[in-house]
Design an enzyme around this catalytic site. Structure first.
Site, PDB file in Angstrom:
ATOM      1  CB  SER A  77       6.118   0.950   5.037  1.00  0.00           C
ATOM      2  OG  SER A  77       6.541   0.547   3.760  1.00  0.00           O
ATOM      3  CG  HIS A 122     -26.196  -7.475  48.265  1.00  0.00           C
ATOM      4  ND1 HIS A 122     -25.043  -8.196  48.062  1.00  0.00           N
ATOM      5  CD2 HIS A 122     -26.012  -6.799  49.434  1.00  0.00           C
ATOM      6  CE1 HIS A 122     -24.218  -7.992  49.069  1.00  0.00           C
ATOM      7  NE2 HIS A 122     -24.770  -7.134  49.904  1.00  0.00           N
ATOM      8  CB  SER A 133      -0.632  -4.839   9.163  1.00  0.00           C
ATOM      9  OG  SER A 133      -1.207  -3.961   8.234  1.00  0.00           O
ATOM     10  CD  GLN A 183       9.631  -2.353   9.535  1.00  0.00           C
ATOM     11  OE1 GLN A 183       8.559  -2.958   9.405  1.00  0.00           O
ATOM     12  NE2 GLN A 183      10.708  -2.638   8.814  1.00  0.00           N
ATOM     13  CB  SER A 187     -43.018  -3.324  21.684  1.00  0.00           C
ATOM     14  OG  SER A 187     -43.372  -4.635  21.290  1.00  0.00           O
ATOM     15  NE  ARG A 228       5.689  -4.716  11.548  1.00  0.00           N
ATOM     16  CZ  ARG A 228       5.081  -3.731  10.872  1.00  0.00           C
ATOM     17  NH1 ARG A 228       5.761  -3.029   9.987  1.00  0.00           N
ATOM     18  NH2 ARG A 228       3.805  -3.476  11.058  1.00  0.00           N
ATOM     19  NE  ARG A 245      -4.240  -2.853   6.687  1.00  0.00           N
ATOM     20  CZ  ARG A 245      -3.838  -2.008   5.745  1.00  0.00           C
ATOM     21  NH1 ARG A 245      -4.655  -1.032   5.380  1.00  0.00           N
ATOM     22  NH2 ARG A 245      -2.646  -2.127   5.184  1.00  0.00           N
ATOM     23  CG  ASP A 265      -0.320  -0.163   2.532  1.00  0.00           C
ATOM     24  OD1 ASP A 265       0.878  -0.487   2.586  1.00  0.00           O
ATOM     25  OD2 ASP A 265      -1.009   0.012   3.561  1.00  0.00           O
TER      26      ASP A 265
END
Length: 483
Positions: A111, A158, A333, A240, A288, A328, A337, A86
């Site tokens: 990247s 309670h 990835s 990285q 309802s 890494r 996302r 990408d």
């Protein structure tokens, strides 16, 4: 006539976007925001590299600046299918509309330079969307608490009647949790650091080579780009990528917010069942499809549903961070996302609905009063005992007398389904005749709420208002529900 083959209705759309989240949060996680930010980062990098002496011209810089939002998404998609990458796809497409600057785009970078730094920017901006919304929710609920601080109500342990509190005091318990969320989200936002300009595995070796071994220029490059992106600091150490514990910290604060909202809205749903409090119900709203009389707490139910999803999302960054081998691995990835965007979109959806609930909460004092009357005689027995003792009676004898009457009244309530008649039994008892004229005062609900009203006022003035004061210019505006 509607088209039968409408492609828009043949694709899955996340309800977070189509039904719940705000336009501003949806845009924040859009492709346009993401890829235009990539271009800005390439622009910042080239601009800083030029400042530090690399052979980059003003024309190249201007060309990049003029095309920051001129993105051909179709061309990028075609290029990504071809390269399976990408970032390189968008480097190519950016270069195609910046022919002069094509050779200096992404110079020395990896990247993660655009990917990670963009993620940090997007999370920062997402926090900036959430924080005023959370402050507004707190402010709306604080107004409700102040307005209802003197109304006695049953409190529960309670989920059984315990003692009396007030409607406003219970709201302050909710507010206190939200204040903790506000503090935690502010801290997560302010702790965000830019990944910076670090190269392939964080050693800055590529930039050291670009600047012919000039370490000071490498450090300065990092500082210049960090400043351009609007951050005060960057990581000194990373692989990285920036450490994925950042994602853990960010999503943990959002999951914690989800927990708070789930508790609050569960309480509201229970109180709606008691008919003490209702969320807003619109004139034409249908509760309802089968039972027209129903007024279901659908907003609070929606909040609980979304909150559960938000709470569960913390598992993703925790697991992702735990398996980032060495500098890494790429199994972060696809997960990131989804999980990061959904966490912020879910939190945004929650706060929009929650504000709507808080702005329209309806209290039914007469129902609350009736429910108090069912329980207060039992709660008042200790006061009655003390009054008898003050009138010259014996505590142990009085305890036994009232114990017997209490059990008789309890059986009437439980076995016959009638109202609590303990007070009437006490009024008929010659034993309690010395305090008959005191019963009304002894059973006054306002004498059972302690400092609750003052606690509300003190809490709002000393803790709530200072915490949300910085958002005061963002407090206006009604909530807008999509569906």
């Amino acid at each position: 006539m509607a088209k039968e083959n409408n492609d828009d209705y043949r694709k899955y759309k996340t309800p977070l976007v189509s039904r719940y989240a705000s336009k501003e949060m949806v845009y924040n996680f859009s492709d346009f925001k993401k890829f235009s930010t990539w271009r800005r980062l390439w622009f910042y990098l080239a601009q800083a590299e030029k400042t530090l002496g690399l052979s980059i011209t003003d024309e190249q810089i201007c060309e990049m600046k003029d095309n920051l939002e001129n993105i051909d998404f179709d061309a990028a998609a075609i290029e990504e299918r071809k390269t399976r990458h990408d970032v390189m796809a968008h480097v190519h497409v950016f270069g195609s509309c910046c022919p002069l600057a094509a050779g200096v785009i992404h110079l020395g970078a990896t990247s993660a330079y655009v990917g990670d730094n963009t993620d940090i920017i997007v999370m920062r901006d997402a926090f900036d969307i959430l924080l005023p919304k959370l402050a507004r929710c707190i402010q709306r609920l604080s107004s409700f608490a102040e307005d209802n601080k003197d109304i006695p109500c049953l409190s529960y342990t309670h989920l059984q009647p315990a003692q009396l509190s007030t409607v406003g005091k219970r709201a302050c318990i909710w507010i206190q949790d939200l204040l903790m969320d506000l503090r935690n989200i502010e801290r997560a936002r302010n702790d965000l650091r830019f990944r910076g300009v670090k190269g392939t595995t964080g050693t800055q070796a590529s930039f050291l080579a670009l600047f012919d071994g000039d370490e000071e220029k490498v450090y300065k490059l990092d500082d210049l780009v960090t400043e351009s992106a609007g951050f005060k600091s960057h990581f000194l150490i990373c692989g990285q990528t920036y450490t994925r514990k950042v994602d853990v910290d960010c999503l943990n604060t959002l999951a914690s917010l989800g927990s708070s909202v789930h508790k609050i809205c569960s309480d509201i749903r229970i109180l709606a069942n008691f008919k003490e409090i209702e969320e807003p119900f619109e004139k034409d709203q249908i509760g309802s499809s089968a039972m027209p009389y129903k007024r279901n707490p659908m907003r609070s139910e929606r909040c609980c549903a979304l909150a559960r999803h938000l709470i569960c999302l913390i598992q993703d960054p925790l697991m992702t961070q735990s398996v980032q081998w060495m500098e890494r691995t790429l199994d972060d990835s696809a997960n990131r996302r989804i999980s990061i965007a959904e966490a912020f979109l879910s939190a945004d959806s929650l706060l929009g609905t929650l504000q709507n609930v808080f702005e329209g909460l309806v209290v039914y004092p007469k129902v609350i009063e009736r429910r108090i009357k069912q329980e207060l005689p039992f709660m008042a027995t200790e006061n009655i005992i003390m009054a008898i003792v003050k009138a010259g009676g014996n505590r142990q004898e009085c305890h036994e007398e009232i114990r017997v009457l209490s059990h008789e009244a309890g059986m009437v309530v439980k076995q016959q389904g009638l109202d609590n008649d303990l007070v009437e039994r006490i009024k008929k008892s010659d034993y309690f005749k010395p305090i008959h004229n005191q019963l009304e005062k002894l059973l006054d609900p306002t004498t059972f709420i302690g400092l609750a009203p003052k606690q509300v006022s003190q809490f709002i003035s000393s803790e709530v208002k200072p915490a949300i004061s910085s958002y005061s210019n963002q407090m206006e505006g009604k909530s807008e529900l999509l569906l």
